[in-house]
Design a protein around this motif. Structure first.
Motif, short mmCIF file in Angstrom:
data_model
loop_
_atom_site.label_atom_id
_atom_site.label_comp_id
_atom_site.label_asym_id
_atom_site.label_seq_id
_atom_site.Cartn_x
_atom_site.Cartn_y
_atom_site.Cartn_z
N ASN A 46 0.82 -1.20 0.00
CA ASN A 46 0.00 0.00 0.00
C ASN A 46 0.85 1.25 0.00
OD1 ASN A 46 -2.58 -1.27 0.19
ND2 ASN A 46 -2.03 -1.82 2.27
N THR A 80 0.07 6.98 3.08
CA THR A 80 -0.63 8.26 3.00
C THR A 80 -0.63 8.95 4.35
OG1 THR A 80 -2.74 7.19 3.46
CG2 THR A 80 -2.13 7.45 1.15
N ARG A 120 -9.94 2.73 -3.95
CA ARG A 120 -8.49 2.60 -3.87
C ARG A 120 -7.92 2.22 -5.23
NH1 ARG A 120 -3.76 3.43 -3.36
NH2 ARG A 120 -2.41 2.63 -1.70
N PRO A 129 -2.38 9.26 -4.72
CA PRO A 129 -3.72 9.83 -4.90
C PRO A 129 -3.67 11.17 -5.60
CG PRO A 129 -2.98 10.08 -2.63
CD PRO A 129 -1.97 9.21 -3.32
N LEU A 165 -8.68 12.20 1.81
CA LEU A 165 -7.83 11.54 2.81
C LEU A 165 -7.46 12.47 3.95
CD1 LEU A 165 -5.57 9.53 0.38
CD2 LEU A 165 -7.04 8.53 2.13
N ASN A 219 -12.00 -0.45 1.91
CA ASN A 219 -11.39 0.65 1.17
C ASN A 219 -10.64 1.58 2.10
OD1 ASN A 219 -10.97 2.16 -1.29
ND2 ASN A 219 -12.49 3.62 -0.56
N TRP A 224 -6.46 2.21 2.11
CA TRP A 224 -5.86 3.51 1.83
C TRP A 224 -4.72 3.82 2.80
CZ3 TRP A 224 -5.40 6.62 -2.02
CH2 TRP A 224 -6.39 6.76 -2.99
#
Length: 205
Positions: A2, A5, A64, A69, A77, A107, A111
């Protein structure tokens, strides 16, 4: 893997454990807010907890996708990621959809990555005869993959819509409140232990 973020987490002004209560369902007519409001109240009564209710219906995230992003996703986010990063512990409020948990919850989980690491996760589930427990059992390996620690104790409501009164409180209050306390006791122990561990020896170092 992933995409990270993580946003800068705001500093806590007290020594209280920071608990994020995540409302996983986003469906129209959902029962989740009733369960979440009750549990958040129990968490505040428990003491020494800063409670932040993160309702995924009020903070919708885009689907996602791979890569970084875009501007719209980044803005969405920003309403969620710093709050997860700031938390010392999590409680996920989840229904059971088709023997598992909502896509909106998966989801939101996907993220994020470092926000979950070395932090405890508890579960409050609701549903039909199973009380959402099959959703919880599917969530445990997901959070394990993200290096979170799921606690053993859970709170579950079978045929949940029949278990709450019009005042939003469980009809069998003593049993429900006792189960919430047991979960919060365990979550608080792990939350404090892991917060100390992260401070003295950052995870992954």
């Amino acid at each position: 893997m992933n995409t990270d973020t993580t946003a800068t987490a705001p500093a806590s002004t007290t020594d209280a454990l920071r608990l994020a209560v995540i409302v996983g369902s986003t469906r129209d007519g959902r029962f989740g807010p009733t369960v979440a409001d009750w549990f958040a109240e129990r968490a505040r009564i428990h003491g020494d907890l800063e409670v932040d209710v993160v309702d995924l219906a009020e903070t919708p995230l885009p689907d996602r996708l791979s890569g970084r992003p875009g501007p719209e996703a980044a803005a969405a986010l920003e309403a969620v990621s710093p709050r997860l990063a700031a938390a010392d512990a999590f409680v996920v409020i989840t229904p059971e959809y088709n023997h598992s948990y909502p896509a909106s919850l998966k989801n939101a989980i996907d993220w994020h990555f470092t926000e979950w690491q070395a932090k405890p996760v508890g579960f409050v589930s609701y549903g039909g005869l199973s009380g959402g427990l099959r959703a919880v059992e599917h969530l445990r390996p997901v959070f394990s993959e993200l290096h979170a620690v799921t606690v053993r104790e859970t709170v579950s409501f079978h045929t949940a819509w029949e278990r709450f009164g019009t005042d939003g409180q469980p009809l069998e209050a003593d049993a429900a409140n006792g189960a919430a306390k047991t979960l919060l006791d365990q979550l608080t122990w792990f939350g404090r232990a892991l917060r100390t561990a992260r401070a003295t020896h950052p995870y992954g170092s």
